[in-house]
Motif scaffolding. Sequence first.
Motif, PDB file in Angstrom:
ATOM      1  N   SER A  21     -24.773  -5.921  27.078  1.00 29.44           N
ATOM      2  CA  SER A  21     -24.905  -7.104  26.220  1.00 29.44           C
ATOM      3  C   SER A  21     -23.801  -7.137  25.166  1.00 29.44           C
ATOM      4  O   SER A  21     -23.229  -8.202  24.876  1.00 29.44           O
ATOM      5  CB  SER A  21     -26.280  -7.113  25.544  1.00 29.44           C
ATOM      6  OG  SER A  21     -27.313  -7.243  26.498  1.00 29.44           O
ATOM      7  N   GLN A  22     -23.498  -5.981  24.580  1.00 30.72           N
ATOM      8  CA  GLN A  22     -22.420  -5.921  23.593  1.00 30.72           C
ATOM      9  C   GLN A  22     -21.081  -6.257  24.232  1.00 30.72           C
ATOM     10  O   GLN A  22     -20.265  -6.989  23.656  1.00 30.72           O
ATOM     11  CB  GLN A  22     -22.372  -4.523  22.963  1.00 30.72           C
ATOM     12  CG  GLN A  22     -23.502  -4.221  22.011  1.00 30.72           C
ATOM     13  CD  GLN A  22     -23.387  -2.839  21.397  1.00 30.72           C
ATOM     14  OE1 GLN A  22     -22.813  -1.928  21.990  1.00 30.72           O
ATOM     15  NE2 GLN A  22     -23.931  -2.671  20.210  1.00 30.72           N
ATOM     16  N   GLN A  25     -20.797  -9.907  24.791  1.00 29.66           N
ATOM     17  CA  GLN A  25     -20.586 -10.589  23.510  1.00 29.66           C
ATOM     18  C   GLN A  25     -19.102 -10.621  23.171  1.00 29.66           C
ATOM     19  O   GLN A  25     -18.564 -11.657  22.758  1.00 29.66           O
ATOM     20  CB  GLN A  25     -21.362  -9.884  22.398  1.00 29.66           C
ATOM     21  CG  GLN A  25     -21.130 -10.488  21.014  1.00 29.66           C
ATOM     22  CD  GLN A  25     -21.804  -9.703  19.902  1.00 29.66           C
ATOM     23  OE1 GLN A  25     -22.790  -8.991  20.133  1.00 29.66           O
ATOM     24  NE2 GLN A  25     -21.281  -9.808  18.699  1.00 29.66           N
ATOM     25  N   ILE A 232     -25.069   2.062  20.248  1.00 30.29           N
ATOM     26  CA  ILE A 232     -25.819   0.814  20.154  1.00 30.29           C
ATOM     27  C   ILE A 232     -26.474   0.714  18.773  1.00 30.29           C
ATOM     28  O   ILE A 232     -26.628   1.706  18.075  1.00 30.29           O
ATOM     29  CB  ILE A 232     -26.876   0.701  21.270  1.00 30.29           C
ATOM     30  CG1 ILE A 232     -27.951   1.794  21.125  1.00 30.29           C
ATOM     31  CG2 ILE A 232     -26.209   0.783  22.638  1.00 30.29           C
ATOM     32  CD1 ILE A 232     -29.079   1.669  22.132  1.00 30.29           C
ATOM     33  N   SER A 233     -26.882  -0.476  18.408  1.00 30.95           N
ATOM     34  CA  SER A 233     -27.400  -0.715  17.057  1.00 30.95           C
ATOM     35  C   SER A 233     -28.618   0.149  16.739  1.00 30.95           C
ATOM     36  O   SER A 233     -28.762   0.667  15.634  1.00 30.95           O
ATOM     37  CB  SER A 233     -27.764  -2.189  16.886  1.00 30.95           C
ATOM     38  OG  SER A 233     -26.639  -3.013  17.086  1.00 30.95           O
ATOM     39  N   SER A 249     -18.316  -1.193  22.341  1.00 32.63           N
ATOM     40  CA  SER A 249     -18.437  -2.036  23.537  1.00 32.63           C
ATOM     41  C   SER A 249     -18.042  -3.486  23.279  1.00 32.63           C
ATOM     42  O   SER A 249     -17.498  -4.154  24.161  1.00 32.63           O
ATOM     43  CB  SER A 249     -19.865  -1.971  24.070  1.00 32.63           C
ATOM     44  OG  SER A 249     -20.173  -0.665  24.498  1.00 32.63           O
ATOM     45  N   ILE A 250     -18.317  -4.002  22.072  1.00 28.59           N
ATOM     46  CA  ILE A 250     -17.910  -5.378  21.763  1.00 28.59           C
ATOM     47  C   ILE A 250     -16.395  -5.491  21.790  1.00 28.59           C
ATOM     48  O   ILE A 250     -15.828  -6.419  22.387  1.00 28.59           O
ATOM     49  CB  ILE A 250     -18.460  -5.820  20.391  1.00 28.59           C
ATOM     50  CG1 ILE A 250     -19.992  -5.848  20.417  1.00 28.59           C
ATOM     51  CG2 ILE A 250     -17.911  -7.185  20.001  1.00 28.59           C
ATOM     52  CD1 ILE A 250     -20.627  -6.176  19.067  1.00 28.59           C
TER      53      ILE A 250
END
Length: 269
Positions: A21-22, A25, A232-233, A249-250
């Motif tokens: 997902s990152q 994004q 991850i967050s 990853s973003i």
Amino acid sequence: DVVAVVLADSLGYSFSDPVASQFMQGVSEVLAQHNKQLLLLSSQVGGKEQNSAESLPDGFIFYGAPAGDCEKRIMRMGKPAVAVDFNSEAAMKHVQIEDQTAARDIALHAFKADTDNVAVLGMRLIDSDRVCRLTAADLETQLNDVAHRRLRGYIDAAQSVNVELPPHMVWHVPVNSAENAEIAAREILTTRPLPQTVLCMSDVLALSVLRIAKSMDIRVPEDIQIVGFDGISESGRCDPPLTTVCQQSIEKGRIAASILLSDDATEFT
């Protein structure tokens, strides 16, 4: 004006995976800046409908090693493409981190002077759909995917400080999910003697070990040390915060999209 991200996994898994997902994004941010549209494809899907969808994009970002002949089929169209997190045999640019070096670094960071009992919670290390431990033959594989590069990093770190890492202390998890991870976590945390350090190949795996340890009244980091990989967050919000490798990853998604668009002569003239 359409760019496709070709996912190695199913669409459902990729939407649930925080790292994927990152990444998407980051890709989306760059495409939006250049008025491009995003199309998501899974390499696990075949058939005429898939072939028709693959003909639509003007460029492709392969996220993970694609299944089957998807890569060859797409590359025959001669459109711009970028490979992410795998080494492609095709002549395309690629984006990936130094997984082996990062895994080695975090393992050495986790090891204490008296560390002599280590466990590894890996992902997709063998061709099996069940959670299991590895054999000696499994450790000798020369595959060059993300999981095996990280495993080699852990092994390198252990050997450099004379810490034993036998095959039966390495767990294979077929899917990077909490459900699978918790099965392995319970096995690891009921092993005697209790491992001093658990090296996890993802934050999802590490957070599962942390949850199970708390439920068993095993203190972290006093009784056992747990490290993850991804950044991850949730890894910064748990208690205690997770020590992990942040692979950004973003930013990886931004870089992959920027490289792809830079190959478009009409985009940068």
